[in-house]
Write a protein that holds these residues in place. Structure first.
Motif, mmCIF file in Angstrom:
data_model
loop_
_atom_site.group_PDB
_atom_site.id
_atom_site.type_symbol
_atom_site.label_atom_id
_atom_site.label_comp_id
_atom_site.label_asym_id
_atom_site.label_seq_id
_atom_site.Cartn_x
_atom_site.Cartn_y
_atom_site.Cartn_z
ATOM 1 N N ALA A 36 84.569 81.408 53.854
ATOM 2 C CA ALA A 36 84.077 80.030 53.873
ATOM 3 C C ALA A 36 83.764 79.561 52.454
ATOM 4 O O ALA A 36 84.062 78.417 52.081
ATOM 5 N N MET A 37 83.213 80.455 51.646
ATOM 6 C CA MET A 37 82.905 80.107 50.268
ATOM 7 C C MET A 37 84.191 79.888 49.461
ATOM 8 O O MET A 37 84.283 78.968 48.655
ATOM 9 N N VAL A 42 88.180 76.333 46.659
ATOM 10 C CA VAL A 42 89.539 75.782 46.603
ATOM 11 C C VAL A 42 89.490 74.272 46.833
ATOM 12 O O VAL A 42 90.218 73.511 46.189
ATOM 13 N N GLY A 43 88.630 73.838 47.720
ATOM 14 C CA GLY A 43 88.486 72.404 47.973
ATOM 15 C C GLY A 43 87.951 71.652 46.770
ATOM 16 O O GLY A 43 88.434 70.564 46.436
ATOM 17 N N PHE A 45 88.277 72.563 43.629
ATOM 18 C CA PHE A 45 89.377 72.541 42.664
ATOM 19 C C PHE A 45 90.402 71.475 43.031
ATOM 20 O O PHE A 45 90.874 70.725 42.170
ATOM 21 N N GLY A 46 90.738 71.368 44.305
ATOM 22 C CA GLY A 46 91.687 70.352 44.750
ATOM 23 C C GLY A 46 91.182 68.938 44.512
ATOM 24 O O GLY A 46 91.942 68.056 44.108
ATOM 25 N N VAL A 47 89.904 68.715 44.748
ATOM 26 C CA VAL A 47 89.334 67.390 44.516
ATOM 27 C C VAL A 47 89.368 67.051 43.033
ATOM 28 O O VAL A 47 89.758 65.945 42.640
ATOM 29 N N LEU A 48 88.979 67.996 42.187
ATOM 30 C CA LEU A 48 88.955 67.725 40.749
ATOM 31 C C LEU A 48 90.349 67.435 40.197
ATOM 32 O O LEU A 48 90.544 66.469 39.453
ATOM 33 N N VAL A 49 91.319 68.260 40.555
ATOM 34 C CA VAL A 49 92.688 68.033 40.087
ATOM 35 C C VAL A 49 93.242 66.746 40.685
ATOM 36 O O VAL A 49 93.929 65.973 40.006
ATOM 37 N N GLY A 50 92.956 66.485 41.935
ATOM 38 C CA GLY A 50 93.436 65.267 42.579
ATOM 39 C C GLY A 50 92.867 64.007 41.953
ATOM 40 O O GLY A 50 93.570 63.009 41.792
ATOM 41 N N VAL A 51 91.586 64.042 41.582
ATOM 42 C CA VAL A 51 90.979 62.883 40.925
ATOM 43 C C VAL A 51 91.644 62.641 39.577
ATOM 44 O O VAL A 51 91.951 61.498 39.214
ATOM 45 N N LEU A 52 91.885 63.705 38.830
ATOM 46 C CA LEU A 52 92.552 63.546 37.536
ATOM 47 C C LEU A 52 93.967 62.991 37.701
ATOM 48 O O LEU A 52 94.388 62.112 36.951
ATOM 49 N N LEU A 53 94.704 63.523 38.674
ATOM 50 C CA LEU A 53 96.061 63.025 38.915
ATOM 51 C C LEU A 53 96.073 61.563 39.329
ATOM 52 O O LEU A 53 96.881 60.767 38.850
ATOM 53 N N SER A 54 95.181 61.222 40.242
ATOM 54 C CA SER A 54 95.204 59.848 40.748
ATOM 55 C C SER A 54 94.647 58.858 39.727
ATOM 56 O O SER A 54 94.998 57.682 39.764
ATOM 57 N N ALA A 55 93.824 59.301 38.811
ATOM 58 C CA ALA A 55 93.243 58.382 37.831
ATOM 59 C C ALA A 55 94.161 58.142 36.635
ATOM 60 O O ALA A 55 94.152 57.038 36.067
ATOM 61 N N PHE A 56 94.935 59.138 36.238
ATOM 62 C CA PHE A 56 95.676 59.024 34.983
ATOM 63 C C PHE A 56 97.194 59.010 35.135
ATOM 64 O O PHE A 56 97.895 59.164 34.142
ATOM 65 N N THR A 57 97.715 58.851 36.343
ATOM 66 C CA THR A 57 99.157 58.802 36.527
ATOM 67 C C THR A 57 99.534 57.568 37.340
ATOM 68 O O THR A 57 98.671 56.864 37.865
ATOM 69 N N LEU A 58 100.831 57.362 37.453
ATOM 70 C CA LEU A 58 101.354 56.237 38.226
ATOM 71 C C LEU A 58 102.373 56.745 39.233
ATOM 72 O O LEU A 58 102.918 57.831 39.095
ATOM 73 N N PHE A 73 88.688 67.581 50.022
ATOM 74 C CA PHE A 73 87.459 67.200 50.720
ATOM 75 C C PHE A 73 87.403 67.837 52.108
ATOM 76 O O PHE A 73 86.350 68.323 52.540
ATOM 77 N N ALA A 74 88.536 67.868 52.792
ATOM 78 C CA ALA A 74 88.575 68.499 54.115
ATOM 79 C C ALA A 74 88.289 69.995 54.017
ATOM 80 O O ALA A 74 87.593 70.561 54.873
ATOM 81 N N LEU A 75 88.802 70.660 52.979
ATOM 82 C CA LEU A 75 88.522 72.088 52.802
ATOM 83 C C LEU A 75 87.047 72.338 52.504
ATOM 84 O O LEU A 75 86.465 73.315 52.987
ATOM 85 N N ILE A 76 86.446 71.476 51.714
ATOM 86 C CA ILE A 76 85.016 71.623 51.408
ATOM 87 C C ILE A 76 84.192 71.492 52.683
ATOM 88 O O ILE A 76 83.340 72.333 52.988
ATOM 89 N N VAL A 77 84.444 70.443 53.450
ATOM 90 C CA VAL A 77 83.677 70.214 54.680
ATOM 91 C C VAL A 77 83.953 71.319 55.698
ATOM 92 O O VAL A 77 83.026 71.829 56.340
ATOM 93 N N GLY A 78 85.214 71.725 55.835
ATOM 94 C CA GLY A 78 85.548 72.789 56.783
ATOM 95 C C GLY A 78 84.939 74.124 56.419
ATOM 96 O O GLY A 78 84.434 74.841 57.285
ATOM 97 N N GLY A 79 84.968 74.483 55.140
ATOM 98 C CA GLY A 79 84.363 75.739 54.713
ATOM 99 C C GLY A 79 82.857 75.742 54.911
ATOM 100 O O GLY A 79 82.275 76.727 55.359
#
Length: 95
Positions: A36-37, A42-43, A45-58, A73-79
């Motif tokens: 669970a931890m 992993v969640g 890490f996914g949120v952080l990378v996803g925020v960077l991708l969505s903020a600085f790319t097109l 976010f789903a992995l964080i809540v599920g874990g």
């Protein structure tokens, strides 16, 4: 002399050793709090990378970033809920 700690199986309630992952009585796999931890990390890490991708790319990269944020976010809540459920079941079985 070492005293081996025992816990109860979450499915059948029979006592088993603390380090066992399979119940010797019913054969059910016991949930690990480490899993669970790991899902939570992993969640994050996914949120952080996803925020960077969505903020600085097109374009398509931005959509991939937004999808990573949602999956992370789903992995964080599920874990976290998996961890809370396992703790509640252990407390309930201990009573």
């Amino acid at each position: 002399m070492t005293r081996q700690r025992t816990v109860q199986c979450l499915s059948c309630g029979e006592p088993m050793s603390e380090d066992a992952r399979l119940c010797p009585n019913c054969g059910e796999l016991q949930p690990s709090p480490m899993l669970a931890m790991l899902l939570g990390f992993v969640g994050v890490f996914g949120v952080l990378v996803g925020v960077l991708l969505s903020a600085f790319t097109l374009g398509l990269s931005r959509m991939v970033g937004l999808a990573m944020v949602l999956v992370g976010f789903a992995l964080i809540v599920g874990g976290y809920t998996s961890y809370l459920d396992a703790q509640a079941q252990r407390r309930r079985k201990a009573r």
